[in-house]
Design an enzyme around this catalytic site. Structure first.
Site, PDB file in Angstrom:
ATOM      1  N   GLY A 175      -6.033  38.743  46.162  1.00 32.37           N
ATOM      2  CA  GLY A 175      -5.173  37.756  46.829  1.00 32.37           C
ATOM      3  C   GLY A 175      -5.239  37.858  48.347  1.00 32.37           C
ATOM      4  CD1 TRP A 185     -25.472  14.954  60.597  1.00 31.65           C
ATOM      5  CD2 TRP A 185     -23.322  15.544  60.543  1.00 31.65           C
ATOM      6  NE1 TRP A 185     -24.887  14.318  59.536  1.00 31.65           N
ATOM      7  CE2 TRP A 185     -23.565  14.665  59.481  1.00 31.65           C
ATOM      8  CE3 TRP A 185     -22.032  16.056  60.716  1.00 31.65           C
ATOM      9  CZ2 TRP A 185     -22.573  14.274  58.601  1.00 31.65           C
ATOM     10  CZ3 TRP A 185     -21.044  15.666  59.840  1.00 31.65           C
ATOM     11  CH2 TRP A 185     -21.325  14.792  58.789  1.00 31.65           C
ATOM     12  NE  ARG A 219      -5.051  46.310  46.404  1.00 30.10           N
ATOM     13  CZ  ARG A 219      -3.806  45.848  46.331  1.00 30.10           C
ATOM     14  NH1 ARG A 219      -2.928  46.127  47.281  1.00 30.10           N
ATOM     15  NH2 ARG A 219      -3.447  45.097  45.307  1.00 30.10           N
ATOM     16  CB  THR A 222     -30.378  21.102  53.188  1.00 31.90           C
ATOM     17  OG1 THR A 222     -31.616  20.483  52.806  1.00 31.90           O
ATOM     18  CG2 THR A 222     -29.482  20.075  53.862  1.00 31.90           C
ATOM     19  CD  GLU A 266     -30.827  25.147  64.062  1.00 30.29           C
ATOM     20  OE1 GLU A 266     -31.853  25.840  63.974  1.00 30.29           O
ATOM     21  OE2 GLU A 266     -30.060  25.186  65.041  1.00 30.29           O
ATOM     22  CB  SER A 287     -29.151  14.626  62.623  1.00 32.24           C
ATOM     23  OG  SER A 287     -29.780  15.821  62.247  1.00 32.24           O
ATOM     24  CB  ALA A 303     -29.340  14.563  70.281  1.00 34.85           C
ATOM     25  N   GLY A 334     -35.502  27.918  65.357  1.00 34.67           N
ATOM     26  CA  GLY A 334     -34.052  27.785  65.179  1.00 34.67           C
ATOM     27  C   GLY A 334     -33.609  28.339  63.839  1.00 34.67           C
TER      28      GLY A 334
END
Ligand code: COS
Length: 383
Positions: A340, A156, A268, A365, A363, A126, A124, A242
């Site tokens: 699709g 968050w 396919r 940006t 963790e 942020s 904890a 992290g």
């Protein structure tokens, strides 16, 4: 240069892979729809030693190192990225307490995380107004008789509502900048601790993300992790490790997207032949595989450096920014190859695409990773 895993790392990878493919993959799509938190699966992962991969055996960990942690994360995320993020954060918390906690703190908290007695651990840092800039936090810890009282909101927080132990950062001195921040170990369910709200997220729906409120939550003197004023540096050090975990998580999702796309392109048929025979599709697959390999090399090099006790902050950020951005591209191209079909829930691609997107955000940006890298380059250039 040896790129192979040693026997212990290979064994732990196989253990994670078997569990992930047998227990996680078959239920991942349903978990994404229901949002069910995978308590039984997380406890089983603890029993396998995967909630403390890089934690000493004395506290129930596997003591297998950062490279082993990376491969575990890759395998779990390939099956279910929601479970993987909970495992990543719990490992980060267990490792942080193992590295900086007192013997009592390790016995009390780390063993609970590695054994599964506590289903997970939370981080904890942020706050609503302090995301990329955690130094701007407002949560306070005020000295009282016998301990501290914590007051403020944390935002968050991955599975903060499920965690047995939460590392909480708070100001112990408002005038000392980052050196006025300390870290505390708070038990889940502590009086005054409340879940204020839960996010409705684009992806990772098998993992909760909440805002926590601390209304004069009392913790004893023995709840401080490290020393007073050391908290910010602890957070930064933990995030370095992290970030290898999140990079590995992104790798796992991207590897799954490539695997599914290869199988699809082989099956396919259009214009009378499997679409992999069309150069436009084959080139996409070649680019996806190349991006994945480059990402893997960066991620595993950062993990290897951590294991060798070489400073790895810059390399962890390089791995995270590159891998998470490439993983998003890979998942996007995987949908394109599926046409699709890729846009429907009949295939897992739309889930991969949603799940992987947050790896460029949490963790740290991509923008923050570039700051970390650039600052280190400047430092190296001036030495
Ligand atoms: N390891 C250990 N200590 C570190 C460190 C690291 N990787 N990075 C910085 N520090 C230390 C510095 O050495 C400095 O210590 P001193 O007080 O001894 O001088 C202290 O931490 C403050 O560092 P700095 O001045 O660089 O702090 P900034 O406020 O400028 O923060 C960044 C820099 C951008 C790196 C930081 O705010 C950050 O990582 N932000 C992103 C946070 C994040 O990832 N949030 C997500 C949370 S989990 S979802």
């Amino acid at each position: 240069m040896d790129f192979s895993l040693n026997d212990e790392q290979e064994l732990i990878r196989q253990t994670a892979r078997d569990f992930a493919q047998r227990e996680l993959a078959p239920k991942a799509a349903a978990r994404d729809l229901s949002g069910e938190f995978p308590v039984a699966e997380l406890k089983a992962l603890a029993e396998l030693g995967l909630m403390g991969v890089n934690v000493p055996e004395a506290f129930g960990g596997a003591e297998a190192g950062a490279m082993a942690f990376s491969v575990v994360m890759q395998e779990l995320a390939k099956a279910d990225a929601s479970v993987a993020v909970t495992v990543s954060v719990t490992n980060m918390v267990a490792e942080l307490i193992s590295a900086f906690g007192t013997e009592e703190q390790k016995k009390k908290h780390v063993s609970k995380l590695t054994s599964g007695e506590a289903v997970c651990g939370a981080f904890a840092l942020s706050e609503p107004q302090a995301g990329s800039d955690p130094a701007a936090m407002k949560t306070t810890a005020t000295k009282v008789d016998g301990g501290w009282k914590l007051k403020g909101n944390k935002q968050w927080i991955s599975h903060g509502d499920k965690a047995g132990v939460i590392v909480v950062w708070a100001l112990t001195n408002k005038d000392a900048g980052t050196r006025g921040i300390s870290a505390f170990l708070v038990e889940g369910g502590a009086p005054g601790l409340a879940v204020i709200s839960a996010e409705h997220k684009m992806g990772l729906r098998g993992s909760t993300t909440v805002q926590l409120g601390f209304d004069d939550v009392f913790v004893g003197e023995d709840a401080m992790l490290g020393t007073e004023g050391m908290g910010f540096r602890l957070a930064m050090a933990a995030l370095d490790g992290g970030r290898i975990g999140i990079s590995s998580q992104a790798l796992g999702v991207a590897a799954a997207a490539l695997e599914v796309s290869l199988a699809y392109a082989n099956e396919r048929e259009q214009f009378g032949q499997p679409i992999i025979r069309h150069q436009a599709i084959a080139n996409k697959l070649a680019d996806m595989a190349t991006k994945l390999e480059a990402s893997k090399l960066l991620t595993e090099r950062a993990a290897w450096m951590k294991d060798q006790k070489i400073p790895f902050s810059k390399e962890a950020s390089m791995a995270k920014v590159f891998t998470t951005e490439k993983a998003c591209e890979i998942c996007d191209e995987a949908i394109q190859i599926h046409g699709g079909n890729g846009y429907t829930q009949d295939f897992p691609l739309e889930r991969f695409y949603r799940d992987v997107r947050v790896t460029r955000i949490y963790e740290g940006t991509s923008e923050i990773q570039r700051i970390v890298i650039a600052r280190q380059l400047i430092k190296e250039a001036s030495n």
